[in-house]
Design a protein around this motif. Sequence first.
Motif, PDB file in Angstrom:
ATOM      1  N   LEU A 115       2.649  -0.358 -15.697  1.00 43.77           N
ATOM      2  CA  LEU A 115       2.211   0.032 -14.766  1.00 43.77           C
ATOM      3  C   LEU A 115       2.584  -0.726 -13.602  1.00 43.77           C
ATOM      4  CD1 LEU A 115      -1.402   0.765 -16.003  1.00 43.77           C
ATOM      5  CD2 LEU A 115       0.385   2.331 -15.856  1.00 43.77           C
ATOM      6  N   GLU A 116       2.619  -0.186 -12.438  1.00 47.72           N
ATOM      7  CA  GLU A 116       2.847  -0.702 -11.021  1.00 47.72           C
ATOM      8  C   GLU A 116       1.460  -1.933 -10.528  1.00 47.72           C
ATOM      9  OE1 GLU A 116       5.922  -0.804  -9.683  1.00 47.72           O
ATOM     10  OE2 GLU A 116       6.341   0.307 -11.502  1.00 47.72           O
ATOM     11  N   ALA A 117       0.715  -1.701 -11.055  1.00 50.91           N
ATOM     12  CA  ALA A 117      -0.748  -2.385 -10.668  1.00 50.91           C
ATOM     13  C   ALA A 117      -1.410  -2.260 -12.025  1.00 50.91           C
ATOM     14  CB  ALA A 117      -1.362  -1.515  -9.656  1.00 50.91           C
ATOM     15  N   SER A 123       5.604   4.298 -11.607  1.00 51.54           N
ATOM     16  CA  SER A 123       6.680   4.726 -10.873  1.00 51.54           C
ATOM     17  C   SER A 123       7.555   5.898 -11.722  1.00 51.54           C
ATOM     18  CB  SER A 123       7.843   3.584 -10.678  1.00 51.54           C
ATOM     19  OG  SER A 123       8.032   3.126 -11.999  1.00 51.54           O
ATOM     20  N   ALA A 124       6.893   6.012 -13.074  1.00 54.10           N
ATOM     21  CA  ALA A 124       7.312   7.049 -13.961  1.00 54.10           C
ATOM     22  C   ALA A 124       6.988   8.342 -13.446  1.00 54.10           C
ATOM     23  CB  ALA A 124       6.799   6.890 -15.354  1.00 54.10           C
ATOM     24  N   ALA A 125       7.175   9.573 -14.027  1.00 55.61           N
ATOM     25  CA  ALA A 125       6.844  10.810 -13.594  1.00 55.61           C
ATOM     26  C   ALA A 125       5.873  11.494 -14.381  1.00 55.61           C
ATOM     27  CB  ALA A 125       8.063  11.936 -13.637  1.00 55.61           C
ATOM     28  N   PRO A 126       4.445  11.015 -14.679  1.00 60.83           N
ATOM     29  CA  PRO A 126       3.758  11.433 -15.553  1.00 60.83           C
ATOM     30  C   PRO A 126       3.006  12.892 -15.123  1.00 60.83           C
ATOM     31  CG  PRO A 126       2.572   9.795 -14.012  1.00 60.83           C
ATOM     32  CD  PRO A 126       4.130   9.740 -13.728  1.00 60.83           C
ATOM     33  N   ALA A 127       3.520  13.549 -14.109  1.00 62.27           N
ATOM     34  CA  ALA A 127       3.065  14.595 -13.676  1.00 62.27           C
ATOM     35  C   ALA A 127       3.715  15.790 -14.696  1.00 62.27           C
ATOM     36  CB  ALA A 127       3.137  14.992 -12.196  1.00 62.27           C
ATOM     37  N   ALA A 128       4.979  15.444 -15.090  1.00 59.58           N
ATOM     38  CA  ALA A 128       5.836  16.279 -15.729  1.00 59.58           C
ATOM     39  C   ALA A 128       5.079  16.648 -16.996  1.00 59.58           C
ATOM     40  CB  ALA A 128       7.466  15.895 -15.646  1.00 59.58           C
ATOM     41  N   GLN A 129       4.212  17.316 -17.270  1.00 48.42           N
ATOM     42  CA  GLN A 129       3.490  17.423 -18.773  1.00 48.42           C
ATOM     43  C   GLN A 129       2.978  18.932 -18.719  1.00 48.42           C
ATOM     44  OE1 GLN A 129       0.984  14.569 -20.213  1.00 48.42           O
ATOM     45  NE2 GLN A 129       1.354  13.016 -18.543  1.00 48.42           N
ATOM     46  N   THR A 130       3.422  19.765 -17.902  1.00 51.63           N
ATOM     47  CA  THR A 130       3.074  21.332 -17.806  1.00 51.63           C
ATOM     48  C   THR A 130       3.165  21.828 -19.180  1.00 51.63           C
ATOM     49  OG1 THR A 130       3.669  21.515 -15.484  1.00 51.63           O
ATOM     50  CG2 THR A 130       3.249  23.436 -16.670  1.00 51.63           C
ATOM     51  N   GLY A 131       2.225  22.184 -19.912  1.00 54.42           N
ATOM     52  CA  GLY A 131       2.266  22.747 -21.226  1.00 54.42           C
ATOM     53  C   GLY A 131       1.032  23.991 -21.597  1.00 54.42           C
ATOM     54  N   ALA A 132       1.617  24.449 -22.646  1.00 52.92           N
ATOM     55  CA  ALA A 132       0.775  25.701 -23.059  1.00 52.92           C
ATOM     56  C   ALA A 132      -0.804  24.904 -23.626  1.00 52.92           C
ATOM     57  CB  ALA A 132       1.615  26.408 -24.092  1.00 52.92           C
ATOM     58  N   VAL A 133      -1.578  25.946 -23.968  1.00 52.49           N
ATOM     59  CA  VAL A 133      -2.786  25.672 -24.744  1.00 52.49           C
ATOM     60  C   VAL A 133      -2.386  24.960 -26.097  1.00 52.49           C
ATOM     61  CG1 VAL A 133      -4.871  26.568 -25.703  1.00 52.49           C
ATOM     62  CG2 VAL A 133      -3.866  27.639 -23.595  1.00 52.49           C
ATOM     63  N   HIS A 134      -3.304  23.808 -26.436  1.00 48.41           N
ATOM     64  CA  HIS A 134      -3.310  23.167 -27.368  1.00 48.41           C
ATOM     65  C   HIS A 134      -4.594  23.052 -28.052  1.00 48.41           C
ATOM     66  CE1 HIS A 134       0.998  21.605 -27.106  1.00 48.41           C
ATOM     67  NE2 HIS A 134       0.608  21.503 -25.826  1.00 48.41           N
ATOM     68  N   GLN A 173       1.524   5.495 -20.578  1.00 51.60           N
ATOM     69  CA  GLN A 173       1.700   4.830 -19.204  1.00 51.60           C
ATOM     70  C   GLN A 173       1.380   3.279 -19.374  1.00 51.60           C
ATOM     71  OE1 GLN A 173       3.629   6.503 -16.738  1.00 51.60           O
ATOM     72  NE2 GLN A 173       3.515   8.303 -18.145  1.00 51.60           N
ATOM     73  N   ILE A 174       0.644   2.784 -19.818  1.00 46.94           N
ATOM     74  CA  ILE A 174       0.159   1.516 -20.034  1.00 46.94           C
ATOM     75  C   ILE A 174       1.188   0.827 -20.686  1.00 46.94           C
ATOM     76  CG2 ILE A 174      -1.478  -0.286 -20.870  1.00 46.94           C
ATOM     77  CD1 ILE A 174      -3.637   1.725 -20.245  1.00 46.94           C
ATOM     78  N   LEU A 234       0.883  -1.276  -0.007  1.00 44.69           N
ATOM     79  CA  LEU A 234      -0.024  -0.018  -0.172  1.00 44.69           C
ATOM     80  C   LEU A 234       0.672   1.475  -0.203  1.00 44.69           C
ATOM     81  CD1 LEU A 234      -2.695   1.491  -0.088  1.00 44.69           C
ATOM     82  CD2 LEU A 234      -2.849   1.139   2.540  1.00 44.69           C
ATOM     83  N   GLN A 235       1.765   1.264   0.599  1.00 44.14           N
ATOM     84  CA  GLN A 235       2.850   2.302   0.733  1.00 44.14           C
ATOM     85  C   GLN A 235       3.220   2.660  -0.595  1.00 44.14           C
ATOM     86  OE1 GLN A 235       5.799   2.551   3.829  1.00 44.14           O
ATOM     87  NE2 GLN A 235       4.734   1.236   5.139  1.00 44.14           N
ATOM     88  N   LYS A 236       3.778   1.566  -1.236  1.00 46.37           N
ATOM     89  CA  LYS A 236       4.202   1.834  -2.794  1.00 46.37           C
ATOM     90  C   LYS A 236       2.860   2.290  -3.755  1.00 46.37           C
ATOM     91  CE  LYS A 236       7.734  -1.526  -2.075  1.00 46.37           C
ATOM     92  NZ  LYS A 236       8.379  -2.816  -2.583  1.00 46.37           N
ATOM     93  N   LEU A 237       1.758   1.901  -3.626  1.00 46.12           N
ATOM     94  CA  LEU A 237       0.855   2.258  -4.161  1.00 46.12           C
ATOM     95  C   LEU A 237       0.625   3.790  -4.054  1.00 46.12           C
ATOM     96  CD1 LEU A 237      -1.862  -0.781  -3.707  1.00 46.12           C
ATOM     97  CD2 LEU A 237      -0.427  -0.066  -5.802  1.00 46.12           C
ATOM     98  N   VAL A 238       0.445   4.303  -2.950  1.00 51.83           N
ATOM     99  CA  VAL A 238       0.170   5.676  -2.560  1.00 51.83           C
ATOM    100  C   VAL A 238       1.117   6.585  -3.232  1.00 51.83           C
ATOM    101  CG1 VAL A 238      -0.125   7.305  -0.810  1.00 51.83           C
ATOM    102  CG2 VAL A 238      -1.105   4.997  -0.294  1.00 51.83           C
ATOM    103  N   ALA A 239       2.336   6.270  -3.225  1.00 54.47           N
ATOM    104  CA  ALA A 239       3.254   7.086  -3.760  1.00 54.47           C
ATOM    105  C   ALA A 239       3.370   7.065  -5.019  1.00 54.47           C
ATOM    106  CB  ALA A 239       4.770   6.400  -2.961  1.00 54.47           C
ATOM    107  N   GLY A 240       2.881   6.055  -5.866  1.00 52.18           N
ATOM    108  CA  GLY A 240       2.698   5.864  -7.365  1.00 52.18           C
ATOM    109  C   GLY A 240       1.410   6.279  -8.111  1.00 52.18           C
TER     110      GLY A 240
END
Length: 323
Positions: A251-253, A312-323, A246-247, A168-174
């Motif tokens: 994935l981690e689960a 466990s990847a970093a999918p949050a790093a997607q900040t972008g401008a309007v498309h 990501q799929i 569960l600890q790993k799930l929460v973090a990911g």
Amino acid sequence: MAKLRIGIVVDSCCDLPRDFLDAHGIVVLPIALRVGGRIVEDRRDPQATQEFYRKYLDKRDEDFAESIPYTVEQIERLFLERLALDFDFVYCLTITAKRSPIFDNATRASRTILAKYKDVRRAAGLPERFGLAVASSRNMFTGQAVQVAELARLVAAGKTPSEIGDRLQKLVAGTHTYLMPTDLFHIFKRAQKKGDKSVTWGAYALGSMLDVKPILHCHMDETGPVAKVRGFESGVERMFDNAIHQIRTGLEAPFVCLSYGGDLDAVPDLPGYGELAKAARDKDVQLLVAPMSATAAINVGPGAVSLAFVSSAAPAAQTGAVH
């Protein structure tokens, strides 16, 4: 030695399909919604949820609804009258404590439960040993759901409470949750009330004028925009494209959870859904589609889409401008 009966308890913000909850014996803590002068209970009943959407979510009154979670005393009663008898160990996994007092209420209730359960079980002729773990998902909606889906899989596989707790600890973090609103009214008004800065006045005003919307991301209690898009459909497609990537990466689960604030018959027509479903099938990932809870919908508005996975990847790093 008898097999340990492990139970899972969630609050009704957990966006899992009703048939999945029932198949795994997952217990739902209802959340009451005060709508004008009425009290409506959110119990993750699909028909009641659709009726709630139809009756109430077209209202644009910031004060029209508020959520009332289970109290400490209600949680104590549920455990001592039912769960301490039905199970030998229970995981209670709640929505992020930043968004709701449910985690704090459950934590406080656990102290009384652990002090009283022995008498309850002894009177029922059960072994006195009982365990309870209260945890915050540090996420919400489909993010909570994807963690619970994996917990249910582990319970079905016969894992021990300690093995499940470590996992569960790993799930929460990911866990990464994405949310695409159809408009920003509900999010902005609720954010104002709660002191949340995920949608500012400037973003609300600009979005209303130009149909520019943020894709919101929740991870480890923090929610904020990771991209801006012009139009709801392009935002949903971008969100689905990210999930497909990501799929395919891994994935981690083996779950992707998706919820929609409306009739689920509309989900297959969402842009990119067919490709998402195919990618999930190709990688033996279960795509769990559920109605967005009424509690979630009063905060994000009708027609919103939420999607989550564990990576466990970093999918949050997607900040972008309007498309």
